[in-house]
Write an enzyme that holds these catalytic residues in place. Structure first.
Site, PDB file in Angstrom:
ATOM      1  N   LEU A 102       0.890  -1.161   0.000  1.00  0.00           N
ATOM      2  CA  LEU A 102       0.000   0.000   0.000  1.00  0.00           C
ATOM      3  C   LEU A 102       0.925   1.206   0.000  1.00  0.00           C
ATOM      4  O   LEU A 102       2.005   1.166   0.617  1.00  0.00           O
ATOM      5  CB  LEU A 102      -0.864   0.008   1.267  1.00  0.00           C
ATOM      6  CG  LEU A 102      -1.942  -1.070   1.392  1.00  0.00           C
ATOM      7  CD1 LEU A 102      -2.669  -0.960   2.720  1.00  0.00           C
ATOM      8  CD2 LEU A 102      -2.951  -0.973   0.240  1.00  0.00           C
ATOM      9  N   ASP A 103       0.531   2.278  -0.670  1.00  0.00           N
ATOM     10  CA  ASP A 103       1.358   3.488  -0.684  1.00  0.00           C
ATOM     11  C   ASP A 103       1.562   4.001   0.735  1.00  0.00           C
ATOM     12  O   ASP A 103       0.755   3.724   1.623  1.00  0.00           O
ATOM     13  CB  ASP A 103       0.671   4.590  -1.507  1.00  0.00           C
ATOM     14  CG  ASP A 103       0.544   4.214  -2.967  1.00  0.00           C
ATOM     15  OD1 ASP A 103       1.300   3.345  -3.426  1.00  0.00           O
ATOM     16  OD2 ASP A 103      -0.321   4.809  -3.650  1.00  0.00           O
ATOM     17  N   ILE A 104       2.574   4.824   0.893  1.00  0.00           N
ATOM     18  CA  ILE A 104       2.884   5.351   2.233  1.00  0.00           C
ATOM     19  C   ILE A 104       1.693   6.103   2.832  1.00  0.00           C
ATOM     20  O   ILE A 104       1.447   6.041   4.035  1.00  0.00           O
ATOM     21  CB  ILE A 104       4.172   6.220   2.198  1.00  0.00           C
ATOM     22  CG1 ILE A 104       4.594   6.617   3.615  1.00  0.00           C
ATOM     23  CG2 ILE A 104       4.025   7.443   1.314  1.00  0.00           C
ATOM     24  CD1 ILE A 104       6.021   7.090   3.732  1.00  0.00           C
ATOM     25  N   HIS A 223       0.320   2.411  -7.818  1.00  0.00           N
ATOM     26  CA  HIS A 223      -0.533   3.608  -7.655  1.00  0.00           C
ATOM     27  C   HIS A 223      -1.819   3.501  -8.483  1.00  0.00           C
ATOM     28  O   HIS A 223      -2.314   4.507  -9.015  1.00  0.00           O
ATOM     29  CB  HIS A 223       0.193   4.871  -8.126  1.00  0.00           C
ATOM     30  CG  HIS A 223       1.361   5.280  -7.281  1.00  0.00           C
ATOM     31  ND1 HIS A 223       1.465   4.987  -5.939  1.00  0.00           N
ATOM     32  CD2 HIS A 223       2.478   5.991  -7.591  1.00  0.00           C
ATOM     33  CE1 HIS A 223       2.602   5.487  -5.469  1.00  0.00           C
ATOM     34  NE2 HIS A 223       3.246   6.082  -6.439  1.00  0.00           N
ATOM     35  N   LYS A 226      -4.946   5.825  -7.690  1.00  0.00           N
ATOM     36  CA  LYS A 226      -4.623   7.246  -7.903  1.00  0.00           C
ATOM     37  C   LYS A 226      -4.521   7.553  -9.394  1.00  0.00           C
ATOM     38  O   LYS A 226      -5.011   8.581  -9.871  1.00  0.00           O
ATOM     39  CB  LYS A 226      -3.297   7.583  -7.214  1.00  0.00           C
ATOM     40  CG  LYS A 226      -3.415   7.526  -5.695  1.00  0.00           C
ATOM     41  CD  LYS A 226      -2.078   7.773  -5.044  1.00  0.00           C
ATOM     42  CE  LYS A 226      -2.217   7.634  -3.537  1.00  0.00           C
ATOM     43  NZ  LYS A 226      -0.947   7.443  -2.866  1.00  0.00           N
TER      44      LYS A 226
END
Ligand code: URA
Length: 272
Positions: A102-104, A223, A226
């Site tokens: 998962l992204d930061i 990503h 997004k």
């Protein structure tokens, strides 16, 4: 099969040096015989390994369902940020890793395990399970977006563009900007909303609106969510994964908390 020193190190009983000393001191037995060397090979599934006569049980696989907070990276090591592994305090194992990333700035469900086969089954192309996210989007999400996502869309990529599989999009609510109900939600978001809204308005939107949505994707491209919203001129300002297969983030699991799962629970829930 694995080397005895690795087995002992994964059990967390000490450093390599300490382990060598333990073996030299005759404190380790394998299947009843004193181990003479730390490089002998043992079958981690069946060997009975004892330290000072006490059996060490090699719990082959461990599974943790973490509610990942923002600011923590989905990696095993990082020189700048805290890693998700540092949040799992109830293990001595050294071979845990997160299943996927998962992204930061993304929160929510992340599986942490040392079961490489499970990870492979969940991440290998063509074997993906559905992943469901809740998101707050800057820009009003429309029926057109739902259609675009459901038809499988193209998003820009360094190679030109890539085609995505159909994704499910549900609009939970749309709102103008702050009101009492959403203030708490919006204040927890990771970007400066005023600046983002300003730039969206400069880009031609009359008055920046937000939508809260649920989105289900099958793949897990870098990503991905997004980029999907960017492709329709919008911006993800909050993202949280709420399920993976039928494994769901429990309501009472706060961000930063985790829960241990059994192998049976993981495999049954993911229908593998
Ligand atoms: N899609 C994203 O853009 N980020 C994530 O962390 C997960 C899915």
């Amino acid at each position: 099969m694995m080397r005895l020193d690795r087995y002992l190190s994964e059990m967390g009983i000490g450093t390599r040096k300490k382990i060598k000393e333990m073996v030299r001191g005759g404190r380790i037995t394998v299947d009843g015989s004193i181990a003479k060397n730390s490089d002998i090979r043992v079958d981690e599934n069946v060997a009975v390994v004892c330290l000072d006569g006490k059996e060490l049980s090699f719990n082959t696989f461990e599974y943790f369902l973490l509610n990942k907070p923002k600011g923590v990276v989905s990696a095993t090591t990082d020189s700048v940020h805290k890693t998700v592994l540092e949040l799992i305090t109830e293990t001595k194992r050294k071979d845990l890793f997160p299943v996927g990333r998962l992204d930061i700035d993304t929160e929510g469900l992340l599986l942490i395990t040392n079961d490489g086969d499970l990870s492979h089954r969940l991440l290998a192309p063509g074997k993906h399970v559905d992943k469901c996210y809740e998101a707050v989007i800057l820009g009003e999400v429309t029926e057109d977006d739902i259609r675009t996502f459901s038809e499988g869309m193209e998003i820009p990529d360094e190679k030109g563009s890539i085609s995505l599989e159909p994704a499910g999009l549900v609009i939970l609510e749309s709102f103008d900007s702050y009101n009492e109900e959403n203030e708490e939600l919006l204040s927890g978001l990771s970007i400066n909303l005023d600046m983002a809204a300003d730039s969206l308005e400069r880009d031609g939107a009359e008055k920046a609106k937000y939508s809260r949505v649920r989105i289900t994707i099958h793949e897990g491209k870098y990503h991905q969510i997004k980029r999907m919203f960017e492709a329709v001129g919008k911006r993800v300002v909050y993202l949280k994964r709420i399920s993976m297969g039928s494994l769901t983030l429990p309501d009472d699991l706060n961000t930063g908390e985790y829960k241990r799962l059994t192998k049976e629970e993981v495999y049954a829930d993911l229908s593998l």
